[in-house]
Write a protein that holds these residues in place. Sequence first.
Motif, PDB file in Angstrom:
ATOM      1  N   LYS A  43       0.827  -1.207   0.000  1.00  0.00           N
ATOM      2  CA  LYS A  43       0.000   0.000   0.000  1.00  0.00           C
ATOM      3  C   LYS A  43       0.862   1.258   0.000  1.00  0.00           C
ATOM      4  O   LYS A  43       0.475   2.282  -0.572  1.00  0.00           O
ATOM      5  N   ARG A  44       2.043   1.195   0.626  1.00  0.00           N
ATOM      6  CA  ARG A  44       2.944   2.344   0.658  1.00  0.00           C
ATOM      7  C   ARG A  44       3.601   2.572  -0.696  1.00  0.00           C
ATOM      8  O   ARG A  44       3.864   3.704  -1.103  1.00  0.00           O
ATOM      9  N   ASN A  45       3.842   1.482  -1.418  1.00  0.00           N
ATOM     10  CA  ASN A  45       4.466   1.560  -2.748  1.00  0.00           C
ATOM     11  C   ASN A  45       4.002   0.357  -3.535  1.00  0.00           C
ATOM     12  O   ASN A  45       4.481  -0.753  -3.325  1.00  0.00           O
ATOM     13  N   ASN A  46       3.038   0.558  -4.456  1.00  0.00           N
ATOM     14  CA  ASN A  46       2.469  -0.607  -5.146  1.00  0.00           C
ATOM     15  C   ASN A  46       3.451  -1.268  -6.102  1.00  0.00           C
ATOM     16  O   ASN A  46       3.158  -2.337  -6.643  1.00  0.00           O
ATOM     17  N   GLY A  47       4.610  -0.663  -6.292  1.00  0.00           N
ATOM     18  CA  GLY A  47       5.654  -1.330  -7.048  1.00  0.00           C
ATOM     19  C   GLY A  47       6.400  -2.366  -6.232  1.00  0.00           C
ATOM     20  O   GLY A  47       7.232  -3.102  -6.755  1.00  0.00           O
ATOM     21  N   HIS A  48       6.089  -2.430  -4.936  1.00  0.00           N
ATOM     22  CA  HIS A  48       6.774  -3.347  -4.039  1.00  0.00           C
ATOM     23  C   HIS A  48       5.969  -4.612  -3.739  1.00  0.00           C
ATOM     24  O   HIS A  48       6.183  -5.265  -2.723  1.00  0.00           O
ATOM     25  N   LEU A  49       5.044  -4.952  -4.630  1.00  0.00           N
ATOM     26  CA  LEU A  49       4.288  -6.187  -4.437  1.00  0.00           C
ATOM     27  C   LEU A  49       5.212  -7.386  -4.291  1.00  0.00           C
ATOM     28  O   LEU A  49       4.984  -8.260  -3.456  1.00  0.00           O
ATOM     29  N   SER A  50       6.278  -7.427  -5.104  1.00  0.00           N
ATOM     30  CA  SER A  50       7.178  -8.577  -5.072  1.00  0.00           C
ATOM     31  C   SER A  50       7.821  -8.752  -3.706  1.00  0.00           C
ATOM     32  O   SER A  50       8.043  -9.875  -3.251  1.00  0.00           O
TER      33      SER A  50
END
Length: 284
Positions: free
Chosen positions: A165-172
Amino acid sequence: MPTLYECVHRGERHFGLDSPGATTLHLHPLGDLDLQATLLAADGDVPALTEALTRGREATPVPASDVRLRPPLLPDSVGDALVGGFMATHHAKVDAAENTMPNWFFKGLGDVLKVPGETLRVPSGAVALTEEAEVVLVYLTDPSGTPRYVGHTFGNDLTDIGRFKRNNGHLSYAKLCDAGISPWLFLDAPPRHVTGHVTIERDGGPVWQGAFTTGTKAILYDVPAMISGLFAYEALLAPGRVHYVYLGADRSSFHSGFSMEGGDRIEMRFGTHDVLLTNTVAAH
């Protein structure tokens, strides 16, 4: 519909066909039996599979408390198992399909799978953890490199949703937590409707409770199309690899404003299938 499970009893590998919740298990010695090859040869014919598994192998009844259950079909080499899944698949989370298939994520190799009673490891810097109650499809990749569905089970895709949620590029990164998994492999088609209940305990008492709904009926996307799209990538198709595919979750404790902590105990009951997952979260 019977289930297949593997376990260790008195230092030896066994398998059985009992139902979840049984207090007495009827164990067959695994010996030199190749479970993967036997499943592939049966090709979904459960009576033929049962006959092939039990022919010449007498069952020994033992108390369920005397065995150590294993993740279903987990290879001896954890590198031969790939754990992944799809996110934002359920009607409860998305209003309409913007793409033909949802995002897929890699969760880890076979050692991230934890059966009931084992600890779920999470990074010490996790932002906000949440449980995710999911159907898990299991595929065996045959000698020609074709993943073949052999059954389903249920799992907890523990996720650092706060990081996502803080950085949706950090799903991985958010998905690189251990995953709870039931040892019971159901030998039928993926379930359409599954309901259950989650209780999270802290310091010996409940601190959050909630219900969930999952199953293919609750998923916005066409599941066969999702799987076909995933296995279009040759990098995934090494013969002998076992795939554990988590299908996504309904709303979780995070959506109620709750965040788990290290030491919390998660009790996840899939009531429609008499499956119970219990795991404790530990930061490392």
